[in-house]
Design a protein around this motif. Structure first.
Motif, PDB file in Angstrom:
ATOM      1  N   ALA A   1       0.801  -1.231   0.000  1.00  0.00           N
ATOM      2  CA  ALA A   1       0.000   0.000   0.000  1.00  0.00           C
ATOM      3  C   ALA A   1       0.831   1.276   0.000  1.00  0.00           C
ATOM      4  O   ALA A   1       0.286   2.356   0.185  1.00  0.00           O
ATOM      5  CB  ALA A   1      -0.984   0.019   1.167  1.00  0.00           C
ATOM      6  N   ALA A   2       2.125   1.185  -0.196  1.00  0.00           N
ATOM      7  CA  ALA A   2       2.982   2.370  -0.320  1.00  0.00           C
ATOM      8  C   ALA A   2       4.364   1.903  -0.751  1.00  0.00           C
ATOM      9  O   ALA A   2       4.819   0.824  -0.344  1.00  0.00           O
ATOM     10  CB  ALA A   2       3.076   3.145   0.994  1.00  0.00           C
ATOM     11  N   ASP A   3       5.025   2.682  -1.575  1.00  0.00           N
ATOM     12  CA  ASP A   3       6.396   2.374  -1.951  1.00  0.00           C
ATOM     13  C   ASP A   3       7.280   2.395  -0.712  1.00  0.00           C
ATOM     14  O   ASP A   3       7.209   3.310   0.111  1.00  0.00           O
ATOM     15  CB  ASP A   3       6.921   3.392  -2.967  1.00  0.00           C
ATOM     16  N   GLY A   4       8.111   1.380  -0.578  1.00  0.00           N
ATOM     17  CA  GLY A   4       9.050   1.331   0.530  1.00  0.00           C
ATOM     18  C   GLY A   4       8.477   0.898   1.859  1.00  0.00           C
ATOM     19  O   GLY A   4       9.208   0.863   2.846  1.00  0.00           O
ATOM     20  N   ALA A   5       7.183   0.549   1.917  1.00  0.00           N
ATOM     21  CA  ALA A   5       6.542   0.216   3.196  1.00  0.00           C
ATOM     22  C   ALA A   5       6.700  -1.261   3.532  1.00  0.00           C
ATOM     23  O   ALA A   5       5.725  -1.974   3.795  1.00  0.00           O
ATOM     24  CB  ALA A   5       5.070   0.607   3.163  1.00  0.00           C
ATOM     25  N   VAL A   6       7.941  -1.734   3.536  1.00  0.00           N
ATOM     26  CA  VAL A   6       8.177  -3.158   3.797  1.00  0.00           C
ATOM     27  C   VAL A   6       7.836  -3.488   5.248  1.00  0.00           C
ATOM     28  O   VAL A   6       8.186  -2.756   6.176  1.00  0.00           O
ATOM     29  CB  VAL A   6       9.635  -3.533   3.479  1.00  0.00           C
ATOM     30  N   ARG A   7       7.120  -4.600   5.435  1.00  0.00           N
ATOM     31  CA  ARG A   7       6.694  -5.065   6.744  1.00  0.00           C
ATOM     32  C   ARG A   7       5.987  -6.402   6.530  1.00  0.00           C
ATOM     33  O   ARG A   7       5.683  -6.760   5.389  1.00  0.00           O
ATOM     34  CB  ARG A   7       5.714  -4.063   7.391  1.00  0.00           C
ATOM     35  N   PRO A   8       5.722  -7.178   7.561  1.00  0.00           N
ATOM     36  CA  PRO A   8       4.924  -8.389   7.376  1.00  0.00           C
ATOM     37  C   PRO A   8       3.499  -8.026   6.950  1.00  0.00           C
ATOM     38  O   PRO A   8       2.890  -7.108   7.508  1.00  0.00           O
ATOM     39  CB  PRO A   8       4.927  -9.033   8.772  1.00  0.00           C
ATOM     40  N   ILE A   9       2.977  -8.732   5.961  1.00  0.00           N
ATOM     41  CA  ILE A   9       1.593  -8.538   5.511  1.00  0.00           C
ATOM     42  C   ILE A   9       0.929  -9.904   5.405  1.00  0.00           C
ATOM     43  O   ILE A   9       1.596 -10.912   5.172  1.00  0.00           O
ATOM     44  CB  ILE A   9       1.509  -7.786   4.162  1.00  0.00           C
ATOM     45  N   ALA A  10      -0.384  -9.939   5.562  1.00  0.00           N
ATOM     46  CA  ALA A  10      -1.086 -11.223   5.568  1.00  0.00           C
ATOM     47  C   ALA A  10      -2.496 -11.069   5.031  1.00  0.00           C
ATOM     48  O   ALA A  10      -3.093  -9.988   5.073  1.00  0.00           O
ATOM     49  CB  ALA A  10      -1.130 -11.805   6.985  1.00  0.00           C
ATOM     50  N   THR A  11      -3.042 -12.165   4.545  1.00  0.00           N
ATOM     51  CA  THR A  11      -4.453 -12.243   4.175  1.00  0.00           C
ATOM     52  C   THR A  11      -4.843 -13.714   4.162  1.00  0.00           C
ATOM     53  O   THR A  11      -4.000 -14.592   4.388  1.00  0.00           O
ATOM     54  CB  THR A  11      -4.722 -11.582   2.816  1.00  0.00           C
ATOM     55  N   TYR A  12      -6.125 -13.997   3.894  1.00  0.00           N
ATOM     56  CA  TYR A  12      -6.552 -15.395   3.874  1.00  0.00           C
ATOM     57  C   TYR A  12      -7.603 -15.654   2.801  1.00  0.00           C
ATOM     58  O   TYR A  12      -8.175 -14.740   2.206  1.00  0.00           O
ATOM     59  CB  TYR A  12      -7.064 -15.840   5.242  1.00  0.00           C
ATOM     60  N   VAL A  13      -7.816 -16.944   2.547  1.00  0.00           N
ATOM     61  CA  VAL A  13      -8.948 -17.409   1.743  1.00  0.00           C
ATOM     62  C   VAL A  13      -9.752 -18.355   2.633  1.00  0.00           C
ATOM     63  O   VAL A  13      -9.314 -18.751   3.707  1.00  0.00           O
ATOM     64  CB  VAL A  13      -8.501 -18.118   0.451  1.00  0.00           C
ATOM     65  N   TRP A  14     -10.931 -18.742   2.163  1.00  0.00           N
ATOM     66  CA  TRP A  14     -11.837 -19.491   3.029  1.00  0.00           C
ATOM     67  C   TRP A  14     -12.796 -20.334   2.212  1.00  0.00           C
ATOM     68  O   TRP A  14     -13.008 -20.108   1.011  1.00  0.00           O
ATOM     69  CB  TRP A  14     -12.655 -18.530   3.893  1.00  0.00           C
ATOM     70  N   ARG A  15     -13.381 -21.319   2.882  1.00  0.00           N
ATOM     71  CA  ARG A  15     -14.528 -22.068   2.362  1.00  0.00           C
ATOM     72  C   ARG A  15     -15.537 -22.124   3.494  1.00  0.00           C
ATOM     73  O   ARG A  15     -15.286 -22.698   4.548  1.00  0.00           O
ATOM     74  CB  ARG A  15     -14.111 -23.484   1.957  1.00  0.00           C
ATOM     75  N   MET A  16     -16.685 -21.494   3.294  1.00  0.00           N
ATOM     76  CA  MET A  16     -17.745 -21.549   4.285  1.00  0.00           C
ATOM     77  C   MET A  16     -18.690 -22.692   3.937  1.00  0.00           C
ATOM     78  O   MET A  16     -19.158 -22.793   2.806  1.00  0.00           O
ATOM     79  CB  MET A  16     -18.500 -20.220   4.344  1.00  0.00           C
ATOM     80  N   ALA A  17     -18.932 -23.558   4.911  1.00  0.00           N
ATOM     81  CA  ALA A  17     -19.847 -24.673   4.712  1.00  0.00           C
ATOM     82  C   ALA A  17     -21.271 -24.167   4.875  1.00  0.00           C
ATOM     83  O   ALA A  17     -21.669 -23.752   5.960  1.00  0.00           O
ATOM     84  CB  ALA A  17     -19.552 -25.783   5.714  1.00  0.00           C
ATOM     85  N   GLU A  18     -22.013 -24.160   3.787  1.00  0.00           N
ATOM     86  CA  GLU A  18     -23.380 -23.642   3.820  1.00  0.00           C
ATOM     87  C   GLU A  18     -24.147 -24.183   2.624  1.00  0.00           C
ATOM     88  O   GLU A  18     -23.559 -24.506   1.581  1.00  0.00           O
ATOM     89  CB  GLU A  18     -23.383 -22.116   3.779  1.00  0.00           C
ATOM     90  N   PRO A  19     -25.454 -24.329   2.749  1.00  0.00           N
ATOM     91  CA  PRO A  19     -26.257 -24.840   1.639  1.00  0.00           C
ATOM     92  C   PRO A  19     -26.082 -23.985   0.387  1.00  0.00           C
ATOM     93  O   PRO A  19     -26.067 -22.754   0.459  1.00  0.00           O
ATOM     94  CB  PRO A  19     -27.698 -24.764   2.169  1.00  0.00           C
TER      95      PRO A  19
END
Length: 477
Positions: free
Chosen positions: A122-140
């Motif tokens: 989200a910015a040039d030079g803004a190095v740091r740990p970053i994270a996100t996820y994916v998912w599967r929701m069990a639903e009809p």
């Protein structure tokens, strides 16, 4: 992401020059991300066949090069919700560009997409740990409901001018137990969600030195906490949020000695916010001068299971289970070009509301990481780090900091997770007056956008896919 995303004004300091350190050397005393002690090494496959299996409840380590796409496999049952995260942790000093980051995708072996998300610096030079996820929701009638083996796909986005080295990668598979009985699926009404922050705490500040990442994040609860963060460092904290509780944060960055009182870093200070499954929520940033205080304010909606079904914003759907939420506070390397020493930081945290009864799980939600226990509250009060025992000594070295707050306030409305940014003076070259930080505030899945929505998802959910959960996407303008 399905559902309309909140309209956010686009330009945060759009006219400012982005000074990026040319050297890719690690800043003095900068701390590297501490991987999980029990992380198992794996090697991602370049093909959809042969991906190593990731088991629920475990953490894994790998590395990823520029432009690489790696495949892993996960076995999903037909009842549990699956949340699979990836953390990119480049070493301090690594050169990164605004759009560098990770793209994640979960798909069946025959190519059906379950969900997708992305996160960047989200910015040039803004190095740091970053994270996100994916998912599967069990639903009809949901996507990817059949039990079996699925592909986790991790792709690294990297600008040609960015550092060519590999990034350490940490993968985690969390499985939320199914419900013993149906829970509400009607999301809360937008108008019913409190958006007016309460007065911040004014208690005597306690010293808490944040950890290097999720695995050694230091516990905090309702109160005032001080730290000192060196340019190029990110400090992680974690706060237990139970069902029905709402979180408010005011991060104040104090003054320090500067060698040039005209210098500034346009994204000099930043706060990243994550849920218990390392789902990305927001990343507001602020300009830092060194001889002038700055502040960032942030809040989320009350924790509610039905948030995951929301359809009016990109981020609140991730505030959909109880557990440890994470706050990562960063000071950019650029600040080190004009500031002498670490930046004093003061965190004022408010947990509003008493714990409420949550949904009835058919399984141990606490063991899976989706609940708050009395022991968790004790560990937060004591400042125990995530990887230490609750003996009251988890905060380690604690350093007192003095911080101030700017007078101007910038409001960022995400319609799910709201962030407010404070600035004391107008930045040279930028239009006069406060501006909304549209491009610098990402959000994550599960957000008010129809099921776990991804970071800033404003684009419509892909054709042929059910509305819950939507794909995580980026809504930068």
């Amino acid at each position: 992401m399905a559902g309309p995303a909140a309209a956010v004004a686009a330009g945060l300091l759009a006219g400012l020059p982005a000074a990026v350190p040319a050297a890719a050397e690690q800043p003095a005393d900068a701390r590297e991300y501490r991987p999980a002690k029990d992380a198992e090494p794996v090697e991602g496959s370049p093909s959809s066949t042969g991906g190593e299996k990731l088991a629920a409840g475990k953490t894994y380590s790998d590395s990823i090069g520029p432009g690489d796409t790696l495949y892993y496999s996960v076995a999903l049952d037909a009842k549990s919700h699956a949340w699979i995260s990836a953390v990119a942790a480049p070493k301090p000093g690594t050169k990164v560009a605004y759009g560098d980051g990770l793209d994640l995708e979960l798909e069946s072996k025959d190519g059906e997409r379950c969900s997708s998300s992305d996160v960047d610096f989200a910015a040039d030079g803004a190095v740091r740990p970053i994270a996100t996820y994916v998912w599967r929701m069990a639903e009809p009638d949901g996507s990817c409901q059949d039990p079996g083996v699925y592909n986790l796909i991790v792709t690294r986005d990297s600008d040609p001018t960015s550092g060519p080295g590999e990034w350490p990668l940490e993968l985690r598979f969390m499985q939320e137990p199914p419900l013993a009985e149906p829970a509400p699926t009607t999301p809360p009404d937008l108008e019913s969600i409190p958006t007016q922050p309460p007065p911040p705490p004014t208690d005597k500040a306690e010293r808490r030195e944040g950890g290097t990442g999720f695995n050694d994040a230091v516990g905090i609860d309702h109160g005032v906490w001080t730290d000192r963060i060196r340019p190029g460092d990110t400090h992680f904290y974690r706060v237990p949020l139970d069902w029905g509780q709402q979180f408010f944060l005011q991060a104040e960055f104090g003054t320090t000695r500067v060698g040039d009182d005209t210098a500034y870093a346009s994204n000099g200070v930043r706060v990243d916010f994550y849920n218990p499954a390392r789902g990305f929520l927001a990343t507001p940033s602020e300009t830092y001068y060194g001889d002038d205080p700055a502040a960032i304010q942030l809040m989320g909606p009350p924790v509610a299971y039905e948030n995951r079904y929301a359809s009016f914003g990109p981020d609140a759907g991730n505030v959909a289970f109880a557990g440890w939420y994470y706050v990562a506070v960063s000071v950019s390397e650029e600040v080190g070009e004009f500031a002498d020493g670490p930046v004093p930081v003061e965190l004022r945290t408010t947990i509003k509301g008493e714990p409420e009864e949550g949904p009835a799980y058919d399984g141990d939600a606490a063991a899976a990481g989706f609940a708050v226990t009395d022991d968790d509250r004790d560990r937060a009060a004591e400042g125990t780090a995530a990887d230490e025992s609750g003996d009251g000594d988890g905060a380690g070295k604690k350093i007192l900091a003095v911080a101030g707050i700017g007078a101007g306030v910038l409001l960022l409305a995400g319609l799910g997770l709201w962030t407010l940014l404070a600035r004391r003076r107008t930045v040279p070259g930028a239009p006069g007056g406060p501006q909304v930080a549209g491009e610098d505030t990402q959000t994550a899945p599960g957000a008010y956008g129809g099921g776990p929505a991804g970071p800033y998802g404003s684009q419509p959910y892909g054709g042929g896919h059910p509305p819950h959960p939507p794909q995580q996407q980026n809504w930068r303008q």
